[in-house]
Enzyme design. Structure first.
Site, PDB file in Angstrom:
ATOM      1  N   THR A  43       0.873  -1.174   0.000  1.00 26.40           N
ATOM      2  CA  THR A  43       0.000   0.000   0.000  1.00 26.40           C
ATOM      3  C   THR A  43       0.913   1.228   0.000  1.00 26.40           C
ATOM      4  OG1 THR A  43      -0.027   0.298   2.393  1.00 26.40           O
ATOM      5  CG2 THR A  43      -1.638  -1.265   1.468  1.00 26.40           C
ATOM      6  N   ALA A  89       0.891  -6.722   9.192  1.00 24.14           N
ATOM      7  CA  ALA A  89       0.162  -6.016   8.122  1.00 24.14           C
ATOM      8  C   ALA A  89      -1.112  -5.375   8.645  1.00 24.14           C
ATOM      9  CB  ALA A  89      -0.180  -6.995   7.000  1.00 24.14           C
ATOM     10  N   THR A 138      -1.789  -3.052  19.274  1.00 25.22           N
ATOM     11  CA  THR A 138      -1.532  -1.705  19.765  1.00 25.22           C
ATOM     12  C   THR A 138      -2.188  -1.479  21.122  1.00 25.22           C
ATOM     13  OG1 THR A 138      -2.163   0.602  19.353  1.00 25.22           O
ATOM     14  CG2 THR A 138      -3.497  -1.047  18.286  1.00 25.22           C
ATOM     15  N   ASP A 139      -1.651  -0.539  21.884  1.00 27.76           N
ATOM     16  CA  ASP A 139      -2.290  -0.178  23.164  1.00 27.76           C
ATOM     17  C   ASP A 139      -3.584   0.616  22.937  1.00 27.76           C
ATOM     18  OD1 ASP A 139      -1.192   2.231  22.266  1.00 27.76           O
ATOM     19  OD2 ASP A 139      -0.185   2.711  24.154  1.00 27.76           O
ATOM     20  N   GLU A 140      -3.814   1.069  21.680  1.00 29.24           N
ATOM     21  CA  GLU A 140      -4.999   1.905  21.432  1.00 29.24           C
ATOM     22  C   GLU A 140      -6.298   1.119  21.605  1.00 29.24           C
ATOM     23  OE1 GLU A 140      -4.632   4.698  18.202  1.00 29.24           O
ATOM     24  OE2 GLU A 140      -2.445   4.623  18.305  1.00 29.24           O
ATOM     25  N   TYR A 163      -9.639   2.831  13.580  1.00 31.18           N
ATOM     26  CA  TYR A 163      -8.389   2.059  13.598  1.00 31.18           C
ATOM     27  C   TYR A 163      -8.349   1.130  14.803  1.00 31.18           C
ATOM     28  CZ  TYR A 163      -3.498   1.071  14.793  1.00 31.18           C
ATOM     29  OH  TYR A 163      -2.339   0.441  15.178  1.00 31.18           O
ATOM     30  N   LYS A 167      -8.423  -3.089  15.124  1.00 26.04           N
ATOM     31  CA  LYS A 167      -7.354  -3.868  15.778  1.00 26.04           C
ATOM     32  C   LYS A 167      -7.927  -4.664  16.955  1.00 26.04           C
ATOM     33  CE  LYS A 167      -3.447  -3.851  15.098  1.00 26.04           C
ATOM     34  NZ  LYS A 167      -2.565  -4.646  14.195  1.00 26.04           N
ATOM     35  N   ASN A 192       3.066   3.869  21.181  1.00 24.21           N
ATOM     36  CA  ASN A 192       3.502   4.557  19.952  1.00 24.21           C
ATOM     37  C   ASN A 192       4.991   4.322  19.690  1.00 24.21           C
ATOM     38  OD1 ASN A 192       1.042   6.057  20.812  1.00 24.21           O
ATOM     39  ND2 ASN A 192       1.504   7.264  18.985  1.00 24.21           N
ATOM     40  N   ASN A 262       2.130  16.064  23.484  1.00 26.84           N
ATOM     41  CA  ASN A 262       2.488  16.323  22.087  1.00 26.84           C
ATOM     42  C   ASN A 262       3.249  17.638  21.942  1.00 26.84           C
ATOM     43  OD1 ASN A 262       1.269  13.955  21.304  1.00 26.84           O
ATOM     44  ND2 ASN A 262      -0.672  14.936  20.716  1.00 26.84           N
TER      45      ASN A 262
HETATM   46  P1  NAD Z   1       2.731   0.759   8.468  1.00 28.44           P
HETATM   47  O1  NAD Z   1       1.461   1.428   8.050  1.00 28.44           O
HETATM   48  O2  NAD Z   1       4.011   1.511   8.422  1.00 28.44           O
HETATM   49  O3  NAD Z   1       2.955  -0.568   7.591  1.00 28.44           O
HETATM   50  C1  NAD Z   1       1.917  -1.465   7.319  1.00 28.44           C
HETATM   51  C2  NAD Z   1       2.391  -2.439   6.237  1.00 28.44           C
HETATM   52  O4  NAD Z   1       1.339  -3.376   6.013  1.00 28.44           O
HETATM   53  C3  NAD Z   1       2.690  -1.763   4.905  1.00 28.44           C
HETATM   54  O5  NAD Z   1       3.881  -2.287   4.364  1.00 28.44           O
HETATM   55  C4  NAD Z   1       1.496  -2.131   4.037  1.00 28.44           C
HETATM   56  O6  NAD Z   1       1.804  -2.219   2.656  1.00 28.44           O
HETATM   57  C5  NAD Z   1       1.122  -3.488   4.608  1.00 28.44           C
HETATM   58  N1  NAD Z   1      -0.309  -3.831   4.417  1.00 28.44           N
HETATM   59  C6  NAD Z   1      -1.390  -3.058   4.698  1.00 28.44           C
HETATM   60  N2  NAD Z   1      -2.527  -3.732   4.385  1.00 28.44           N
HETATM   61  C7  NAD Z   1      -2.138  -4.939   3.899  1.00 28.44           C
HETATM   62  C8  NAD Z   1      -2.829  -6.077   3.432  1.00 28.44           C
HETATM   63  N3  NAD Z   1      -4.178  -6.101   3.361  1.00 28.44           N
HETATM   64  N4  NAD Z   1      -2.118  -7.169   3.044  1.00 28.44           N
HETATM   65  C9  NAD Z   1      -0.769  -7.159   3.096  1.00 28.44           C
HETATM   66  N5  NAD Z   1      -0.053  -6.096   3.510  1.00 28.44           N
HETATM   67  C10 NAD Z   1      -0.725  -5.011   3.921  1.00 28.44           C
HETATM   68  O7  NAD Z   1       2.428   0.202   9.924  1.00 28.44           O
HETATM   69  P2  NAD Z   1       3.423   0.034  11.179  1.00 28.44           P
HETATM   70  O8  NAD Z   1       3.495   1.305  11.913  1.00 28.44           O
HETATM   71  O9  NAD Z   1       4.669  -0.637  10.707  1.00 28.44           O
HETATM   72  O10 NAD Z   1       2.564  -0.975  12.072  1.00 28.44           O
HETATM   73  C11 NAD Z   1       2.737  -2.401  11.932  1.00 28.44           C
HETATM   74  C12 NAD Z   1       1.822  -3.091  12.916  1.00 28.44           C
HETATM   75  O11 NAD Z   1       2.142  -2.687  14.249  1.00 28.44           O
HETATM   76  C13 NAD Z   1       0.334  -2.743  12.724  1.00 28.44           C
HETATM   77  O12 NAD Z   1      -0.414  -3.925  12.910  1.00 28.44           O
HETATM   78  C14 NAD Z   1       0.036  -1.736  13.818  1.00 28.44           C
HETATM   79  O13 NAD Z   1      -1.308  -1.817  14.239  1.00 28.44           O
HETATM   80  C15 NAD Z   1       0.987  -2.211  14.918  1.00 28.44           C
HETATM   81  N6  NAD Z   1       1.441  -1.151  15.851  1.00 28.44           N
HETATM   82  C16 NAD Z   1       1.967   0.018  15.376  1.00 28.44           C
HETATM   83  C17 NAD Z   1       2.423   0.984  16.278  1.00 28.44           C
HETATM   84  C18 NAD Z   1       3.048   2.272  15.781  1.00 28.44           C
HETATM   85  O14 NAD Z   1       3.277   3.181  16.599  1.00 28.44           O
HETATM   86  N7  NAD Z   1       3.359   2.421  14.518  1.00 28.44           N
HETATM   87  C19 NAD Z   1       2.325   0.756  17.654  1.00 28.44           C
HETATM   88  C20 NAD Z   1       1.779  -0.454  18.098  1.00 28.44           C
HETATM   89  C21 NAD Z   1       1.345  -1.416  17.189  1.00 28.44           C
HETATM   90  P1  TYD Z   2       0.084   9.741  15.450  1.00 30.79           P
HETATM   91  O1  TYD Z   2       1.544   9.749  15.130  1.00 30.79           O
HETATM   92  O2  TYD Z   2      -0.907   9.858  14.328  1.00 30.79           O
HETATM   93  O3  TYD Z   2      -0.209   8.443  16.343  1.00 30.79           O
HETATM   94  P2  TYD Z   2      -1.545   7.998  17.163  1.00 30.79           P
HETATM   95  O4  TYD Z   2      -2.684   8.826  16.721  1.00 30.79           O
HETATM   96  O5  TYD Z   2      -1.684   6.569  16.752  1.00 30.79           O
HETATM   97  O6  TYD Z   2      -1.197   8.176  18.610  1.00 30.79           O
HETATM   98  O7  TYD Z   2      -0.220  10.954  16.448  1.00 30.79           O
HETATM   99  C1  TYD Z   2       0.465  11.058  17.692  1.00 30.79           C
HETATM  100  C2  TYD Z   2      -0.171  12.192  18.454  1.00 30.79           C
HETATM  101  O8  TYD Z   2       0.125  13.407  17.784  1.00 30.79           O
HETATM  102  C3  TYD Z   2      -1.680  12.107  18.536  1.00 30.79           C
HETATM  103  O9  TYD Z   2      -2.095  12.589  19.825  1.00 30.79           O
HETATM  104  C4  TYD Z   2      -2.161  13.055  17.447  1.00 30.79           C
HETATM  105  C5  TYD Z   2      -1.075  14.095  17.405  1.00 30.79           C
HETATM  106  N1  TYD Z   2      -0.797  14.718  16.087  1.00 30.79           N
HETATM  107  C6  TYD Z   2      -0.685  16.108  15.981  1.00 30.79           C
HETATM  108  O10 TYD Z   2      -0.853  16.843  16.979  1.00 30.79           O
HETATM  109  N2  TYD Z   2      -0.381  16.641  14.762  1.00 30.79           N
HETATM  110  C7  TYD Z   2      -0.206  15.866  13.651  1.00 30.79           C
HETATM  111  O11 TYD Z   2       0.046  16.417  12.550  1.00 30.79           O
HETATM  112  C8  TYD Z   2      -0.318  14.434  13.770  1.00 30.79           C
HETATM  113  C9  TYD Z   2      -0.138  13.544  12.568  1.00 30.79           C
HETATM  114  C10 TYD Z   2      -0.606  13.902  15.022  1.00 30.79           C
END
Ligand code: NAD
Ligand code: TYD
Length: 357
Positions: A43, A89, A138-140, A163, A167, A192, A262
């Site tokens: 994606t 994913a 995620t913790d969300e 979202y 999850k 996060n 933030n």
């Molecule tokens: P990201 O959005 O950077 O990457 C997601 C990946 O999944 C991408 O490479 C995308 O191409 C692939 N993808 C999406 N839909 C797909 C599908 N239907 N089939 C196959 N591939 C698909 O996400 P991330 O930040 O790397 O998060 C990875 C995982 O960790 C997620 O499940 C997310 O919920 C979880 N997570 C993320 C955070 C964070 O802060 N980023 C924290 C806790 C948990």
């Molecule tokens: P984000 O990185 O989108 O993670 P999440 O919503 O999953 O916690 O956002 C982190 C925090 O920052 C969230 O409280 C929303 C805030 N935020 C801003 O204030 N400005 C921005 O442009 C973005 C993308 C997020």
């Protein structure tokens, strides 16, 4: 208690995204006798250039496809005889889930059930220790905290964005498969993340990218929402431990006790950008622009990671200070990467939403 699982052939889903690519860059060289297959739909958030460091490794291969495609997933299980799945994913951005929730239901919930179903069919009758399905969540899913208290493994689910609801639904299916079919699963719920290769729609890379170009930096509401930040390398270390030593059926909360509002986080990032670009101290703070709040914005997330620390001996290596410093330096030296991955249509929407240039 520590339980042994020896992964031999591992399906990684979403390995071209932020956390998945950091995980593969760690695991592929570290475990040359384990075969890794990366299934990713590519994606807007998936980027194969993240994986240049391992793309030619003998123990790695890439398959482009959708985790919600049952025929593809079943054929991969049949061909590769996976012993283990690490499922990253997902559609991962809260603001996009508010704009268009359906893609989240499909990839995050239906995609997870599709993988569970394939694992159930193929792993039936195999010893629990020989197989493992690690679901990265995620913790969300726990909703929003007030000023006090922390999320623990016992916190009831209360997702509040499309979202987190998608999850949470996936987490419930993972537990249902463990209970009903005795599928050997582990669930991690992490706070996060930040670090290299994060798509610049998320707060930290967005701030660094915009500050480096002298563009306004949007802060939602008053900037008093709190997140508990963890460097992606520390998350990947936790997942490596959970995969190898986690107890089947167990949930682990992952977080580094790095709470920050933030506004404090954005100010720290702007100061680090100024320091590393040789600007006068405080130069970029004027870029902060308060914008209308995200609908339903969760106030605070904070993790108690005692269970993971005590049962598997995990501890984070980065402090928030050292992690942010490393991360700012990484993005400032990878501006070409930022440029190449930016999703123009989303950024146009985002900028018009907040009246920004
Ligand atoms: P990201 O959005 O950077 O990457 C997601 C990946 O999944 C991408 O490479 C995308 O191409 C692939 N993808 C999406 N839909 C797909 C599908 N239907 N089939 C196959 N591939 C698909 O996400 P991330 O930040 O790397 O998060 C990875 C995982 O960790 C997620 O499940 C997310 O919920 C979880 N997570 C993320 C955070 C964070 O802060 N980023 C924290 C806790 C948990
Ligand atoms: P984000 O990185 O989108 O993670 P999440 O919503 O999953 O916690 O956002 C982190 C925090 O920052 C969230 O409280 C929303 C805030 N935020 C801003 O204030 N400005 C921005 O442009 C973005 C993308 C997020």
């Amino acid at each position: 208690m520590v339980h042994g699982h020896e992964p031999k052939r591992v399906l990684i889903t979403g390995g071209a995204g932020f956390i998945g690519s950091n995980f593969l860059l760690r695991m592929v060289p570290r475990y040359p006798s384990i075969q890794f297959v990366n299934l990713d739909k590519l994606t807007y958030a998936g980027n194969l250039t993240n994986l240049r460091g391992i793309e030619r490794a003998d123990n790695y291969m890439f398959v482009r496809g959708d985790v919600a495609d049952p025929a593809l997933v079943a054929s991969l299980f049949s061909t590769h005889k996976f012993t283990s799945v690490v499922h990253f994913a997902a559609e991962s951005h809260v603001d996009r889930s508010i704009m268009a929730p359906l893609a989240f239901t499909r990839s995050n919930t239906l995609g997870t059930v599709t993988l569970l179903e394939a694992a159930r069919q193929v792993w039936a009758g195999k010893a629990a220790g020989a197989r493992r399905f690690l679901h990265v969540s995620t913790d969300e899913v726990f909703g929003s905290l007030g000023h006090d208290s922390l999320f623990t493994e016992e916190t009831p689910y209360n997702p509040r964005s499309p979202y987190s609801a998608s999850k949470a639904a996936a987490d419930h299916f993972v537990r249902a498969y463990a209970h009903t079919y005795k599928l050997p699963v582990s669930i991690s719920n992490c706070s996060n993340n930040y670090g290299p290769y994060q798509f610049p729609e998320k707060l930290i890379p967005l701030v660094i990218m915009r500050a480096a170009h002298g563009q306004p930096v949007p802060v939602y509401g008053q900037g008093d929402n709190v997140r508990d930040w963890l460097h992606v390398a520390d998350h990947c270390e936790a997942l490596d431990l959970i995969l190898h030593m986690g107890a089947p059926g167990e949930t682990y909360l992952v977080g580094g006790s790095n709470e920050c509002t933030n506004l404090n986080l954005v100010t720290t990032l702007l100061d680090l950008v100024d320091e590393q670009l040789g600007h006068p101290k405080g130069h970029s703070r004027s870029l902060i622009q308060f914008v209308p709040d995200r609908p339903g914005h969760d106030f605070r997330y904070a993790i108690c990671a005692d269970h993971l620390r005590q049962s598997l001996g995990w501890q984070p290596r980065y402090t928030l200070e050292s992690g942010l410093r490393q991360t700012v330096a990484w993005y400032l030296s990878h501006m070409d990467w930022l440029q190449s991955v930016t999703d123009r249509s989303y950024m146009d929407y985002f900028q018009s939403q907040y009246g920004m240039a």
